[in-house]
Scaffold this motif. Structure first.
Motif, PDB file in Angstrom:
ATOM      1  N   ASP A   1       0.213  14.484  13.052  1.00 12.41           N
ATOM      2  CA  ASP A   1      -0.181  13.662  11.913  1.00 12.41           C
ATOM      3  C   ASP A   1       0.089  12.190  12.226  1.00 12.41           C
ATOM      4  OD1 ASP A   1      -0.621  16.090  10.654  1.00 12.41           O
ATOM      5  OD2 ASP A   1       1.338  16.056   9.638  1.00 12.41           O
ATOM      6  N   LEU A   2      -0.659  11.326  11.553  1.00 14.21           N
ATOM      7  CA  LEU A   2      -0.416   9.888  11.622  1.00 14.21           C
ATOM      8  C   LEU A   2       0.107   9.418  10.273  1.00 14.21           C
ATOM      9  CD1 LEU A   2      -3.438   8.332  13.590  1.00 14.21           C
ATOM     10  CD2 LEU A   2      -1.017   8.241  14.234  1.00 14.21           C
ATOM     11  N   MET A   3       1.268   8.780  10.303  1.00 10.58           N
ATOM     12  CA  MET A   3       1.826   8.202   9.082  1.00 10.58           C
ATOM     13  C   MET A   3       1.428   6.730   9.043  1.00 10.58           C
ATOM     14  SD  MET A   3       5.789   8.013   7.786  1.00 10.58           S
ATOM     15  CE  MET A   3       5.915   9.801   7.779  1.00 10.58           C
ATOM     16  N   VAL A   4       0.649   6.355   8.012  1.00  9.44           N
ATOM     17  CA  VAL A   4       0.128   4.997   7.898  1.00  9.44           C
ATOM     18  C   VAL A   4       1.121   4.160   7.106  1.00  9.44           C
ATOM     19  CG1 VAL A   4      -1.789   3.572   7.134  1.00  9.44           C
ATOM     20  CG2 VAL A   4      -2.226   5.898   7.966  1.00  9.44           C
ATOM     21  N   GLU A   5       1.724   3.181   7.789  1.00 11.37           N
ATOM     22  CA  GLU A   5       2.711   2.324   7.145  1.00 11.37           C
ATOM     23  C   GLU A   5       2.147   0.962   6.761  1.00 11.37           C
ATOM     24  OE1 GLU A   5       5.875   2.204   9.966  1.00 11.37           O
ATOM     25  OE2 GLU A   5       6.633   4.196   9.396  1.00 11.37           O
ATOM     26  N   ALA A   6       1.043   0.554   7.421  1.00 14.65           N
ATOM     27  CA  ALA A   6       0.379  -0.712   7.108  1.00 14.65           C
ATOM     28  C   ALA A   6      -1.066  -0.608   7.577  1.00 14.65           C
ATOM     29  CB  ALA A   6       1.088  -1.894   7.770  1.00 14.65           C
ATOM     30  N   SER A   7      -1.911  -1.479   7.071  1.00 11.34           N
ATOM     31  CA  SER A   7      -3.338  -1.396   7.379  1.00 11.34           C
ATOM     32  C   SER A   7      -3.618  -1.688   8.848  1.00 11.34           C
ATOM     33  CB  SER A   7      -4.120  -2.387   6.513  1.00 11.34           C
ATOM     34  OG  SER A   7      -4.049  -2.019   5.157  1.00 11.34           O
ATOM     35  N   ALA A   8      -4.609  -0.982   9.381  1.00  9.97           N
ATOM     36  CA  ALA A   8      -5.060  -1.175  10.763  1.00  9.97           C
ATOM     37  C   ALA A   8      -6.214  -2.167  10.786  1.00  9.97           C
ATOM     38  CB  ALA A   8      -5.503   0.155  11.366  1.00  9.97           C
TER      39      ALA A   8
ATOM     40  N   ASP B   1     -12.820   7.421   0.414  1.00 10.70           N
ATOM     41  CA  ASP B   1     -12.176   6.866  -0.771  1.00 10.70           C
ATOM     42  C   ASP B   1     -10.807   6.267  -0.442  1.00 10.70           C
ATOM     43  OD1 ASP B   1     -11.112   9.403  -0.222  1.00 10.70           O
ATOM     44  OD2 ASP B   1     -10.555   9.732  -2.327  1.00 10.70           O
ATOM     45  N   LYS B   2     -10.307   6.519   0.783  1.00 15.97           N
ATOM     46  CA  LYS B   2      -8.985   6.028   1.170  1.00 15.97           C
ATOM     47  C   LYS B   2      -9.048   4.930   2.223  1.00 15.97           C
ATOM     48  CE  LYS B   2      -6.730  10.486   0.301  1.00 15.97           C
ATOM     49  NZ  LYS B   2      -7.937  11.195  -0.133  1.00 15.97           N
ATOM     50  N   VAL B   3     -10.168   4.841   2.948  1.00 14.94           N
ATOM     51  CA  VAL B   3     -10.191   3.983   4.131  1.00 14.94           C
ATOM     52  C   VAL B   3     -10.046   2.492   3.803  1.00 14.94           C
ATOM     53  CG1 VAL B   3     -12.711   3.672   4.243  1.00 14.94           C
ATOM     54  CG2 VAL B   3     -11.349   3.716   6.356  1.00 14.94           C
ATOM     55  N   LYS B   4     -10.540   2.059   2.669  1.00 12.03           N
ATOM     56  CA  LYS B   4     -10.447   0.633   2.329  1.00 12.03           C
ATOM     57  C   LYS B   4      -8.999   0.181   2.209  1.00 12.03           C
ATOM     58  CE  LYS B   4     -12.042  -2.813  -1.032  1.00 12.03           C
ATOM     59  NZ  LYS B   4     -12.920  -3.055  -2.207  1.00 12.03           N
ATOM     60  N   ASN B   5      -8.134   1.079   1.735  1.00 10.73           N
ATOM     61  CA  ASN B   5      -6.740   0.717   1.488  1.00 10.73           C
ATOM     62  C   ASN B   5      -5.872   0.757   2.737  1.00 10.73           C
ATOM     63  OD1 ASN B   5      -7.157   0.325  -1.284  1.00 10.73           O
ATOM     64  ND2 ASN B   5      -6.957   2.526  -1.684  1.00 10.73           N
ATOM     65  N   ILE B   6      -6.435   1.235   3.853  1.00 11.36           N
ATOM     66  CA  ILE B   6      -5.601   1.348   5.060  1.00 11.36           C
ATOM     67  C   ILE B   6      -6.209   0.594   6.245  1.00 11.36           C
ATOM     68  CG2 ILE B   6      -4.598   3.556   4.350  1.00 11.36           C
ATOM     69  CD1 ILE B   6      -6.548   4.942   6.300  1.00 11.36           C
TER      70      ILE B   6
ATOM     71  N   MET C   1       0.845  -1.194   0.000  1.00 11.13           N
ATOM     72  CA  MET C   1       0.000   0.000   0.000  1.00 11.13           C
ATOM     73  C   MET C   1       0.880   1.244   0.000  1.00 11.13           C
ATOM     74  SD  MET C   1      -1.260   0.381   3.966  1.00 11.13           S
ATOM     75  CE  MET C   1      -1.293   2.165   3.812  1.00 11.13           C
ATOM     76  N   ALA C   2       0.379   2.283  -0.685  1.00 14.17           N
ATOM     77  CA  ALA C   2       1.100   3.546  -0.695  1.00 14.17           C
ATOM     78  C   ALA C   2       0.977   4.209   0.670  1.00 14.17           C
ATOM     79  CB  ALA C   2       0.523   4.458  -1.782  1.00 14.17           C
ATOM     80  N   GLN C   3       2.042   4.844   1.097  1.00 17.58           N
ATOM     81  CA  GLN C   3       2.044   5.507   2.400  1.00 17.58           C
ATOM     82  C   GLN C   3       1.062   6.671   2.406  1.00 17.58           C
ATOM     83  OE1 GLN C   3       5.526   7.833   4.100  1.00 17.58           O
ATOM     84  NE2 GLN C   3       5.788   5.857   5.143  1.00 17.58           N
ATOM     85  N   LEU C   4       0.315   6.808   3.491  1.00 17.48           N
ATOM     86  CA  LEU C   4      -0.679   7.868   3.626  1.00 17.48           C
ATOM     87  C   LEU C   4      -0.426   8.613   4.916  1.00 17.48           C
ATOM     88  CD1 LEU C   4      -3.432   9.148   2.660  1.00 17.48           C
ATOM     89  CD2 LEU C   4      -4.531   7.483   4.181  1.00 17.48           C
TER      90      LEU C   4
END
Length: 358
Positions: free
Chosen positions: A102-109, A27-32, A1-4
């Motif tokens: 900010d929260l840097m998303v590195e993998a899905s929760a 539109d972004k939540v499914k990917n994280i 996944m791309a970093q968000l």
């Protein structure tokens, strides 16, 4: 996944546990995010993972139902979903405030609570390309056992508002159209009138909240049957106060013709007795359903829309016939007839009795 990067997040701490409040677009939540399920769903709007999963599969119909709710109620506030970051959402504090950043998303929760709400948001985006803002609460650095414990606690300690209370307080509020049971306000009014009118056989026996030892029925159950009782076209223009008068008089006649069955009420509120010690089914929901369903036929036949009057002699004759032919003993013919299934079974036999009378 791309970093968000999710901006404007609030950091909080409770004892030794750190958590974050934030928002993310649908539109972004499914990917994280993902749901750690014990087995895959036949169909879902979300990402699922069965590796170490422990949750039940999602229900696409429930997700679509929430999607329809979102479309119909765009201004309604939705409670935050609860996520487990598993140490993969990194907080970067702002220069001015260590608790905002900010929260840097590195993998899905992992989704701990709210998968069907999230699924509804995602389904709305997938079908309509409509982006909504989703509030979340993310718990940081839970072990697997801690995560499962949080899931169990959240899903086993939530107590919903009783259906009857929702129905009662929702009367006359158009913003609640389409939310909850499809019951007309007039039916709720008549049902509650059966509880508060002193001349009603059910005064004090219907609850809006939790059923007590003195109660027979929940308001939402009664209201649903009132709607069926007055579903005949003859009653379309009958005002709700007149419907209440008719309902009370009808049940007064039933009570008069069934004194033994109504003696069951003497057991209510008595220690060691109560509803479980009833001898008859008439004052169980099964009986209320049966009399409401047959009431549609009995009352409509006796009502004259032109004069707005009831032929109560006709009603009494029908009830008298039924009182002589239908046996309400809990150990009798209908001992296995219960609730929404049993009521119509008894009503069918009532129809047969009345047909033979006519």
């Amino acid at each position: 996944m791309a970093q968000l990067i999710i901006k404007n997040v609030l950091k909080k701490k409770n004892a030794n546990r750190t958590y974050f409040f934030g928002s993310v677009d649908s539109d972004k939540v499914k990917n994280i995010t993902f749901v750690p399920v014990i087995e895959n769903s036949p169909k879902t709007a979300l990402v699922e993972d069965i590796t170490g999963g422990y949750q039940r599969p999602g229900s696409m119909p429930r997700m679509n139902k929430f999607k329809q709710f979102l479309k119909s109620h765009p201004d309604s506030l939705v409670p935050p979903v609860i996520l487990s970051g598993r140490g993969k959402w990194k907080f970067i504090a702002s220069k001015d405030n260590a608790d905002i950043g900010d929260l840097m998303v590195e993998a899905s929760a992992a989704i701990l609570d709210g998968q069907h709400r999230l699924g509804g948001f995602v389904a709305l985006y997938d079908s309509e390309k409509e982006i909504r803002n989703i509030d979340f609460l993310l718990i940081d650095n839970l072990s697997r056992n801690e995560e499962i414990a949080e899931f169990v606690i959240v899903n086993n300690t939530q107590v919903g508002v009783p259906k009857s209370l929702n129905m009662f307080i929702g009367q006359g509020i158009p913003e609640l159209d389409g939310v909850g049971p499809n019951v007309d306000d007039d039916d709720v009014y008549v049902a509650w009138g059966l509880n508060v009118r002193e001349d009603s056989p059910f005064v004090g026996r219907i609850t809006r909240t939790k059923a007590g030892p003195e109660h027979l029925f929940a308001l939402h159950s009664v209201a649903g049957q009132i709607g069926k009782m007055f579903s005949h076209g003859a009653f379309v223009d009958v005002e709700r106060d007149d419907r209440l008068d008719i309902a009370i008089k009808y049940w007064q006649i039933i009570q008069e013709m069934h004194p033994r069955e109504f003696d069951d009420t003497s057991k209510l509120g008595v220690r060691g007795q109560g509803r479980k010690s009833f001898e008859y089914k008439l004052l169980e929901l099964t009986g209320f359903i049966a009399w409401s369903l047959i009431g549609q036929q009995i009352l409509s036949k006796a009502y004259n829309p032109e004069t707005k009057s009831m032929d109560w002699d006709e009603v009494e004759a029908s009830v008298q016939t039924l009182s002589e032919k239908i046996e309400w003993s809990k150990g009798g013919e209908y001992r296995n007839a219960t609730g929404a299934v049993g009521g119509p079974i008894i009503k069918r036999d009532m129809e047969r009795v009345l047909a033979a009378r006519n």
